[in-house]
Scaffold this active site. Structure first.
Site, short mmCIF file in Angstrom:
data_model
loop_
_atom_site.label_atom_id
_atom_site.label_comp_id
_atom_site.label_asym_id
_atom_site.label_seq_id
_atom_site.Cartn_x
_atom_site.Cartn_y
_atom_site.Cartn_z
CG ASP A 1 -2.01 1.00 1.19
OD1 ASP A 1 -2.23 1.58 0.11
OD2 ASP A 1 -2.66 1.22 2.22
CD GLU B 1 -8.59 6.20 -4.91
OE1 GLU B 1 -9.55 6.51 -4.20
OE2 GLU B 1 -7.57 5.65 -4.46
CE LYS C 1 -7.48 2.27 -4.11
NZ LYS C 1 -6.45 2.69 -3.14
CB THR D 1 -11.00 2.16 -2.49
OG1 THR D 1 -10.20 2.46 -1.34
CG2 THR D 1 -11.44 3.45 -3.16
#
Length: 328
Positions: free
Chosen positions: A18, A97, A133, A157
């Site tokens: 992460d 994302e 994401k 997410t």
């Protein structure tokens, strides 16, 4: 010699890094890697990656368009540049994302996701190496449903509740990221605890989602995220995937002792899930169920605000750099 807890974990769970820190990923050798606006902003502000930022700014200086559109395009390029570098290191997937300020706009999220995949394609990175994401709002989940139908796999997410997980499964999302640590944060702030690793509300939430998915043969991958300590990680050993920050990965790598498996598909019959049949949710039922969960409602909103704040900071940084490049 006893294997480290990280090595033991890797035998039962896919370990994901992460971070947007390329050197940390190279050192820790995770299977997958996931980033978000906060991690990307941190990476962009790191001198070691100045050359990647410089490339995006130089590209932006020549790009068509102007003003805000140009800034957004450079930010997108940065995200894909970091993601492309990460695909050279990890053998699996890299999550990129969709802008958090699109969390309540289904069509805009779809359009942005398609653009991200196209940008990766230009770099020679195929869609099977990327996860898009998207926030687990109703609109984000519906965007994921469309994207999954097009063969673009999604990582849902900012997920804090079973209703969100159920809607994601209905959308056939490739993967969900329930946020363990942020759930714990909310309960501690509300006066709960003290908690053990086993009674940690975030751990309990992920276990319930995992049990529900396995009980009904749901293929969506459960990837625990947002950890506050190694105890939470150890309590979820055996989960499909766990995305872990570099600091906690280092702690696990240094730790020895037995790490028992806590989650297994075989140990999740319908009785264990607490449900005799799958939950049915339309938009009204989803919104009501989410509304009834104060923790999930508040943490989802807070998470989006936090990502938007860092996204705006990134855009401001890029805007200033573009101005400097223009003046040079």
């Amino acid at each position: 010699m006893t294997a480290s807890k990280l090595d033991q974990l890797r035998k039962m769970t896919t370990v994901v890094a992460d971070t947007g820190d390329i050197e940390a990923v190279r050192r820790l050798k995770p299977v997958d890697c996931t980033t978000n606006p906060t991690l990307l902003l941190k990476a962009v502000e790191t001198p070691a990656y100045a050359h990647l930022v410089d490339e995006a700014i130089a590209w932006g200086k020549k790009a068509t368009g102007s003003g805000e559109a140009r800034v957004h395009a450079v930010c997108d390029r940065l995200a894909v540049t970091f993601g492309a570098e990460l695909t050279k290191i990890v053998p699996g997937r890299v999550s990129t994302e969709v802008d958090a300020d699109l969390s309540f706009d289904t069509q805009a999220s779809i359009d942005k996701a398609r653009a991200i995949i196209a940008a990766y394609k230009e770099r020679g990175v195929e869609r099977d190496r990327i996860l898009i994401k998207v926030a687990s709002t109703w609109e984000g989940i519906q965007a994921a449903k469309v994207l999954q139908g097009e063969g673009i796999d999604c990582n849902l997410t900012l997920l804090f509740s079973l209703p969100q997980a159920v809607a994601c499964a209905d959308a056939k999302a490739f993967l969900i990221s329930p946020f363990v640590g942020r759930i714990l944060d909310w309960h501690v702030k509300a006066g709960g605890g003290p908690y053990t690793a086993e009674t940690d509300p975030g751990v309990v939430s992920v276990k319930s989602i995992y049990a529900y998915y396995k009980a009904f043969g749901i293929k969506t991958v459960v990837m625990g995220a947002s950890f506050r300590n190694t105890g939470e990680i150890e309590a979820l050993a055996g989960c499909d995937r766990l995305t872990i920050g570099p600091g906690l990965l280092d702690e696990l790598a240094a730790a020895t002792g037995d790490l028992p498996r806590r989650l297994s598909p075989a140990s999740s019959p319908q009785a264990a899930s607490g449900f005799s049949k799958p939950i049915e949710l339309d938009e009204k039922a989803f919104r009501f169920a989410l509304n009834q969960d104060a923790m999930a409602t508040e943490k989802l909103a807070e998470g989006i605000r936090g990502f938007v704040k860092d996204l705006l900071s990134l855009r401001k940084l890029v805007s200033l750099r573009l101005e400097d490049a223009k003046a040079a």
